[in-house]
Design an enzyme around this catalytic site. Sequence first.
Site, PDB file in Angstrom:
ATOM      1  CD  GLU A  79     -43.825 -24.918 -24.748  1.00 30.36           C
ATOM      2  OE1 GLU A  79     -43.106 -24.119 -24.117  1.00 30.36           O
ATOM      3  OE2 GLU A  79     -43.821 -26.143 -24.552  1.00 30.36           O
ATOM      4  CE  LYS A 259     -39.752 -24.580 -21.720  1.00 34.29           C
ATOM      5  NZ  LYS A 259     -40.980 -24.821 -22.491  1.00 34.29           N
ATOM      6  CG  ASP A 275     -38.783  -7.880 -14.409  1.00 36.47           C
ATOM      7  OD1 ASP A 275     -38.373  -8.847 -15.065  1.00 36.47           O
ATOM      8  OD2 ASP A 275     -38.055  -6.947 -14.043  1.00 36.47           O
ATOM      9  CG  HIS A 372     -46.267 -31.222 -26.402  1.00 35.32           C
ATOM     10  ND1 HIS A 372     -45.191 -30.382 -26.436  1.00 35.32           N
ATOM     11  CD2 HIS A 372     -46.713 -31.204 -25.133  1.00 35.32           C
ATOM     12  CE1 HIS A 372     -44.976 -29.910 -25.230  1.00 35.32           C
ATOM     13  NE2 HIS A 372     -45.881 -30.400 -24.424  1.00 35.32           N
TER      14      HIS A 372
HETATM   15  P1  NDP Z   1     -42.767   1.849 -10.064  1.00 36.35           P
HETATM   16  O1  NDP Z   1     -41.479   2.576 -10.161  1.00 36.35           O
HETATM   17  O2  NDP Z   1     -43.779   2.083 -11.131  1.00 36.35           O
HETATM   18  O3  NDP Z   1     -43.381   2.191  -8.622  1.00 36.35           O
HETATM   19  C1  NDP Z   1     -44.642   1.789  -8.214  1.00 36.35           C
HETATM   20  C2  NDP Z   1     -45.659   2.905  -8.458  1.00 36.35           C
HETATM   21  O4  NDP Z   1     -46.940   2.464  -8.092  1.00 36.35           O
HETATM   22  C3  NDP Z   1     -45.337   4.144  -7.660  1.00 36.35           C
HETATM   23  O5  NDP Z   1     -45.477   5.262  -8.511  1.00 36.35           O
HETATM   24  C4  NDP Z   1     -46.421   4.169  -6.615  1.00 36.35           C
HETATM   25  O6  NDP Z   1     -46.862   5.446  -6.290  1.00 36.35           O
HETATM   26  C5  NDP Z   1     -47.569   3.472  -7.327  1.00 36.35           C
HETATM   27  N1  NDP Z   1     -48.559   2.873  -6.432  1.00 36.35           N
HETATM   28  C6  NDP Z   1     -49.883   3.092  -6.515  1.00 36.35           C
HETATM   29  N2  NDP Z   1     -50.537   2.381  -5.589  1.00 36.35           N
HETATM   30  C7  NDP Z   1     -49.612   1.696  -4.893  1.00 36.35           C
HETATM   31  C8  NDP Z   1     -49.706   0.764  -3.816  1.00 36.35           C
HETATM   32  N3  NDP Z   1     -50.861   0.411  -3.281  1.00 36.35           N
HETATM   33  N4  NDP Z   1     -48.562   0.213  -3.368  1.00 36.35           N
HETATM   34  C9  NDP Z   1     -47.359   0.525  -3.923  1.00 36.35           C
HETATM   35  N5  NDP Z   1     -47.214   1.433  -4.932  1.00 36.35           N
HETATM   36  C10 NDP Z   1     -48.342   2.006  -5.420  1.00 36.35           C
HETATM   37  O7  NDP Z   1     -42.567   0.303 -10.001  1.00 36.35           O
HETATM   38  P2  NDP Z   1     -41.754  -0.577  -9.008  1.00 36.35           P
HETATM   39  O8  NDP Z   1     -40.991   0.204  -7.993  1.00 36.35           O
HETATM   40  O9  NDP Z   1     -42.701  -1.585  -8.512  1.00 36.35           O
HETATM   41  O10 NDP Z   1     -40.675  -1.232  -9.980  1.00 36.35           O
HETATM   42  C11 NDP Z   1     -41.089  -2.211 -10.913  1.00 36.35           C
HETATM   43  C12 NDP Z   1     -40.399  -1.994 -12.247  1.00 36.35           C
HETATM   44  O11 NDP Z   1     -38.998  -1.890 -12.063  1.00 36.35           O
HETATM   45  C13 NDP Z   1     -40.623  -3.128 -13.186  1.00 36.35           C
HETATM   46  O12 NDP Z   1     -40.967  -2.584 -14.434  1.00 36.35           O
HETATM   47  C14 NDP Z   1     -39.260  -3.806 -13.259  1.00 36.35           C
HETATM   48  O13 NDP Z   1     -39.075  -4.428 -14.510  1.00 36.35           O
HETATM   49  C15 NDP Z   1     -38.327  -2.660 -13.061  1.00 36.35           C
HETATM   50  N6  NDP Z   1     -36.980  -2.922 -12.558  1.00 36.35           N
HETATM   51  C16 NDP Z   1     -36.556  -4.166 -12.174  1.00 36.35           C
HETATM   52  C17 NDP Z   1     -35.289  -4.376 -11.701  1.00 36.35           C
HETATM   53  C18 NDP Z   1     -34.902  -5.742 -11.249  1.00 36.35           C
HETATM   54  O14 NDP Z   1     -35.737  -6.602 -11.158  1.00 36.35           O
HETATM   55  N7  NDP Z   1     -33.622  -6.031 -10.961  1.00 36.35           N
HETATM   56  C19 NDP Z   1     -34.322  -3.264 -11.624  1.00 36.35           C
HETATM   57  C20 NDP Z   1     -34.898  -1.992 -11.971  1.00 36.35           C
HETATM   58  C21 NDP Z   1     -36.163  -1.838 -12.444  1.00 36.35           C
HETATM   59  P3  NDP Z   1     -46.036   6.325  -5.227  1.00 36.35           P
HETATM   60  O15 NDP Z   1     -44.766   6.688  -5.849  1.00 36.35           O
HETATM   61  O16 NDP Z   1     -46.940   7.468  -5.031  1.00 36.35           O
HETATM   62  O17 NDP Z   1     -45.865   5.501  -4.011  1.00 36.35           O
END
Ligand code: NDP
Length: 427
Positions: A79, A259, A275, A372
């Site tokens: 936008e 919005k 997200d 705009h």
């Molecule tokens: P991830 O699955 O990538 O998990 C976070 C990763 O970051 C883990 O591998 C974790 O490592 C690592 N990590 C490194 N440093 C840190 C820290 N300081 N604190 C926390 N984690 C750390 O992502 P999320 O679980 O955050 O999920 C987000 C994604 O899920 C987005 O892409 C979203 O779009 C999607 N999603 C959204 C949904 C919804 O909104 N309804 C449903 C399903 C998915 P370790 O494993 O070693 O801890």
Amino acid sequence: MKAAFSQFYKRTPEQRLAILAETLGLSETEQQELKRRAAQGDAPLLVENYLTTYQLPEGVAVNFRVNDHDYVVPMVTEEPSVIAAASNGAKQLAKAGGITATVRSRLLTGQVLLSEVKVYASIDDWVALHQNELLDVARQAHPSIVKRGGGPVSIRTRDLGEGFVSIDLTADVQAAMGANMMNTMLEAIAAVVQNKLHRATLFSILSNTGDRSLTTATVSVPVVQLAGDPEDAKQVAKRIAQASRVAQLDPMRAVTHNKGIMNGVDAVVMAMGNDWRAIESAAHAYAVQDGQYRGLSQWRLEDDQLTGTLTLPLPVGTVGGATKVLPLVGINQKIAQVHSPQDLMKLIAAVGLAQNFAAIKALVTSGIQQGHMKMQIRSLAMSVGATSLEVPALTAQLMPLSDPSEAHARQLLKQIRNNKEDHHAKR
Ligand code: NDP
């Protein structure tokens, strides 16, 4: 056609393009365009059936002063007026001393859903009795988050009526958005419910409500700052407060008010690889928390100060998800000086407030179209095929027109090109 798409996900991007070109008649130029934009590296692996990369412009909003620090904020948006308005709003708010932003809490909640429950108390009692065991199960399902200092915090039940019961788990997901880790913990709890309570669960998933990740941005603007003339300034302040009040009373206006806030919020969320659907859902749910959809921000006139407040649910992360895969996110975090989710939450709320201020002020003074128009006209010039060298001349000719259309733009572009040809011919 159906046969051509069989096992489409197993093809390479080049093979997918060839299939699309053949079945849908893409021209050689269109194919080259899709190829030219295809990314290298891991980004293609983020989505199924990757074909190319759809690019959006990224700019930086400037002039942000938040909690006594200066910020430059990367924003991704299509936008035209968003970044200009954010920078303009931020400049005026910085002059007033800047925005104060605070993170109220940063926890994520998820649900294990049970259906056909006859006696809610039986589930509630069982969860209360086994809460330590259930929290332990969740910890063991994702031990790394516990090592990082986070993990499950509490568990409770809610009676949703009609036999549905929600077992809500709240967790500290540290620097991540936490969707996947929450879902893993919930599924482990669901397995215990199934095995020990002998109940099938309906589903297990995080809630995007974000009401445990609230961030508030506030600012107080001296009324005299709002216009050169003190009487005009009073009028502007009064009209901003009135416009804000309308968004509290009228859902029709509140949607547009919000919005405008999300124009800025989404652009930062996207630049930070988060997200934005989750943030949008959370924001609109928060806007209707008392049963009526209302403006997310409020501007109040008290004595000689106009005070604005915006509270948003912002369950964002600075690690995980797409943050490390999209190449620009790390650089954008550096530009924005974002070192933690809390930093990001404060900055997003500040951008939302500045964006809202700029929009309402324009709306109740010059009207939204004036600001705009310049950007829209530039878009119009580009949309009819003006090159970067032709855009300035074409926008200059379109600006004086009261309501320039695509036909005007095409005609003027043609004239510019004809004049150029004549000029070359004469040389
Ligand atoms: P991830 O699955 O990538 O998990 C976070 C990763 O970051 C883990 O591998 C974790 O490592 C690592 N990590 C490194 N440093 C840190 C820290 N300081 N604190 C926390 N984690 C750390 O992502 P999320 O679980 O955050 O999920 C987000 C994604 O899920 C987005 O892409 C979203 O779009 C999607 N999603 C959204 C949904 C919804 O909104 N309804 C449903 C399903 C998915 P370790 O494993 O070693 O801890």
